[in-house]
Enzyme design. Structure first.
Site, short mmCIF file in Angstrom:
data_model
loop_
_atom_site.label_atom_id
_atom_site.label_comp_id
_atom_site.label_asym_id
_atom_site.label_seq_id
_atom_site.Cartn_x
_atom_site.Cartn_y
_atom_site.Cartn_z
N GLN A 112 2.01 -7.83 -5.02
CA GLN A 112 2.02 -6.41 -5.38
C GLN A 112 2.07 -5.56 -4.12
O GLN A 112 2.15 -4.34 -4.19
CB GLN A 112 0.74 -6.06 -6.15
CG GLN A 112 0.60 -6.81 -7.46
CD GLN A 112 -0.82 -6.71 -8.01
OE1 GLN A 112 -1.17 -5.75 -8.68
NE2 GLN A 112 -1.64 -7.70 -7.72
N ASN A 113 2.00 -6.21 -2.96
CA ASN A 113 1.91 -5.47 -1.70
C ASN A 113 3.28 -5.00 -1.25
O ASN A 113 4.29 -5.68 -1.46
CB ASN A 113 1.25 -6.32 -0.62
CG ASN A 113 -0.17 -6.67 -1.00
OD1 ASN A 113 -0.74 -6.06 -1.90
ND2 ASN A 113 -0.76 -7.64 -0.33
N VAL A 114 3.27 -3.85 -0.59
CA VAL A 114 4.53 -3.24 -0.15
C VAL A 114 4.67 -3.30 1.37
O VAL A 114 5.56 -2.70 1.94
CB VAL A 114 4.59 -1.76 -0.63
CG1 VAL A 114 4.67 -1.70 -2.16
CG2 VAL A 114 3.40 -0.93 -0.13
N ASP A 115 3.76 -4.06 2.02
CA ASP A 115 3.65 -3.98 3.48
C ASP A 115 4.50 -5.00 4.25
O ASP A 115 4.56 -4.97 5.47
CB ASP A 115 2.18 -4.09 3.92
CG ASP A 115 1.49 -5.37 3.39
OD1 ASP A 115 2.17 -6.41 3.20
OD2 ASP A 115 0.26 -5.32 3.18
N HIS A 130 6.21 -4.56 -6.49
CA HIS A 130 6.12 -3.10 -6.32
C HIS A 130 7.01 -2.58 -5.20
O HIS A 130 6.78 -1.48 -4.68
CB HIS A 130 4.66 -2.68 -6.10
CG HIS A 130 3.78 -2.94 -7.29
ND1 HIS A 130 2.40 -2.91 -7.25
CD2 HIS A 130 4.09 -3.23 -8.58
CE1 HIS A 130 1.90 -3.19 -8.45
NE2 HIS A 130 2.91 -3.39 -9.28
N THR A 199 -6.62 -9.26 -5.51
CA THR A 199 -6.20 -8.18 -6.42
C THR A 199 -7.31 -7.89 -7.42
O THR A 199 -8.01 -8.80 -7.87
CB THR A 199 -4.88 -8.52 -7.16
OG1 THR A 199 -4.60 -7.46 -8.10
CG2 THR A 199 -4.93 -9.85 -7.91
N SER A 200 -7.44 -6.61 -7.77
CA SER A 200 -8.44 -6.22 -8.78
C SER A 200 -7.98 -6.62 -10.18
O SER A 200 -8.74 -6.52 -11.13
CB SER A 200 -8.71 -4.71 -8.71
OG SER A 200 -7.50 -4.01 -8.89
P1 OAD Z 1 -6.96 -3.04 -5.43
O1 OAD Z 1 -7.35 -2.08 -4.36
O2 OAD Z 1 -7.03 -2.58 -6.83
O3 OAD Z 1 -7.85 -4.35 -5.32
C1 OAD Z 1 -8.07 -4.98 -4.09
C2 OAD Z 1 -8.85 -6.24 -4.34
O4 OAD Z 1 -8.97 -6.93 -3.11
C3 OAD Z 1 -10.27 -6.03 -4.88
O5 OAD Z 1 -10.48 -6.88 -5.99
C4 OAD Z 1 -11.16 -6.43 -3.69
O6 OAD Z 1 -12.39 -7.01 -4.12
C5 OAD Z 1 -10.28 -7.44 -3.02
N1 OAD Z 1 -10.57 -7.67 -1.60
C6 OAD Z 1 -11.11 -6.84 -0.68
N2 OAD Z 1 -11.16 -7.42 0.52
C7 OAD Z 1 -10.61 -8.64 0.39
C8 OAD Z 1 -10.37 -9.73 1.28
N3 OAD Z 1 -10.68 -9.66 2.56
N4 OAD Z 1 -9.80 -10.85 0.78
C9 OAD Z 1 -9.46 -10.94 -0.54
N5 OAD Z 1 -9.67 -9.94 -1.41
C10 OAD Z 1 -10.23 -8.81 -0.97
O7 OAD Z 1 -5.49 -3.58 -5.03
P2 OAD Z 1 -4.41 -4.26 -5.97
O8 OAD Z 1 -5.05 -5.12 -6.99
O9 OAD Z 1 -3.39 -4.85 -5.08
O10 OAD Z 1 0.26 -0.11 -7.03
O11 OAD Z 1 -3.79 -3.00 -6.68
C11 OAD Z 1 -2.69 -3.17 -7.52
C12 OAD Z 1 -1.79 -1.99 -7.45
O12 OAD Z 1 -2.54 -0.79 -7.66
C13 OAD Z 1 -1.16 -1.75 -6.09
O13 OAD Z 1 -0.01 -2.54 -5.90
C14 OAD Z 1 -0.84 -0.29 -6.13
C15 OAD Z 1 -2.13 0.22 -6.69
O14 OAD Z 1 -2.10 1.43 -7.32
C16 OAD Z 1 1.09 0.93 -6.88
O15 OAD Z 1 0.97 1.73 -5.98
C17 OAD Z 1 2.17 0.95 -7.91
#
Ligand code: OAD
Length: 257
Positions: A112-115, A130, A199-200
């Site tokens: 889901q990462n754009v980086d 994404h 991912t959350s």
């Molecule tokens: P979130 O910010 O929702 O979730 C990040 C997750 O990473 C959380 O569950 C944290 O507990 C976990 N986390 C934090 N530090 C970590 C580490 N060092 N190692 C492993 N996990 C860790 O991000 P996404 O789930 O990626 O979409 O969010 C999904 C989408 O929501 C993104 O792609 C973006 C956002 O809105 C768009 O912009 C369309």
């Protein structure tokens, strides 16, 4: 307490034995590189920025300069950081799967990462659900911008057709690229092991992919320092940071631990 050695060893054995491995990643895997996540308390991007303003077509049309400068800041940031040990471990799992297994469809990384940090770490079989923030397209007609776009512009540059350029990302309310989503759904249904890292598991349709894998009979292993919407349904939860747990799994695969 972080994942036990016994659980790490068990999951390493799943990786060794599996035929088709999918890794699904989210913002947490890039956190140790210095890229903020979206929903972490205090540090997540959505704590300080409104997704409706920054990540929707309506927000872009209302204030193109603001949205452009926000993505410009994020693009600059990803250029200044490096892939971390978690990204590198995932790339090494791909290298192993192509060396050890028989076909190109034995490993897919869905992000889901754009980086673009996975690609910079050496991953090649990457499906970007994404999009990415390093390339651009036309807001009106989808023309791809081939020229490199300088940093620090105050306003989005124009496409050759005269419309505004926008980052090549998926915004809220927009459909994911159909071919990418279809490929991701297919590998999710067909895999026998899925690692869900950082991912959350809240944003659809990405959040459905682990359930497609479970329905297809796969084991789903979640790697995250925090419990999520998926944890209860995961086969195994490995508590911990991606940059710690992923290299540990690779070391277990190597028989070092
Ligand atoms: P979130 O910010 O929702 O979730 C990040 C997750 O990473 C959380 O569950 C944290 O507990 C976990 N986390 C934090 N530090 C970590 C580490 N060092 N190692 C492993 N996990 C860790 O991000 P996404 O789930 O990626 O979409 O969010 C999904 C989408 O929501 C993104 O792609 C973006 C956002 O809105 C768009 O912009 C369309």
């Amino acid at each position: 307490m972080d994942a036990s050695q016994a659980d790490l060893k068990k999951v390493a054995s799943y990786i060794k034995e599996c035929q088709r491995l999918v890794i699904l990643t989210g913002a947490g895997v890039s956190k140790e590189s210095g890229i903020p996540t979206f929903r972490d308390k205090m540090t997540g991007l959505w704590e300080g920025y409104d997704p409706a303003k920054m990540a929707t077509p309506e927000g872009f049309l209302k204030d193109p300069s603001l949205v452009w400068r926000w993505y410009d800041w994020r693009r600059k940031l990803v250029g200044e950081v490096q892939p971390n040990a978690g990204h590198v471990a995932m790339a090494s799992l791909e290298a192993r799967s192509s060396a050890l297994e028989s076909g190109p469809d034995h490993f897919t990384l869905v992000t889901q990462n754009v980086d673009r940090l996975h690609q910079r770490a050496g991953s090649t079989r990457v499906l970007e659900l994404h999009g990415n923030i390093v390339t651009f397209r036309c807001f009106e007609r989808g023309h791809q911008a081939h020229e490199s776009i300088p940093f620090d512009l105050e306003f989005p540059p124009l496409c050759r057709c005269g419309a505004l350029l926008r980052p090549n990302v998926v915004w809220f309310g927009e459909a994911l690229p159909a071919a990418v989503l279809s490929a991701a759904s297919q590998v999710a249904r067909q895999c026998d092991l899925m690692l869900v890292v950082g991912t959350s598991a809240l944003v659809q349709p990405a959040a459905s992919l682990p359930y497609m894998a479970l329905e297809g009979g796969a084991k789903v292993i979640e790697i995250n320092p925090n419990e999520t919407a998926l944890t209860e349904d995961a086969t195994t939860f490995l508590k911990g940071a991606s940059g710690v747990v992923m290299p540990q799994l690779v070391r277990f695969l190597d028989g070092v631990n």
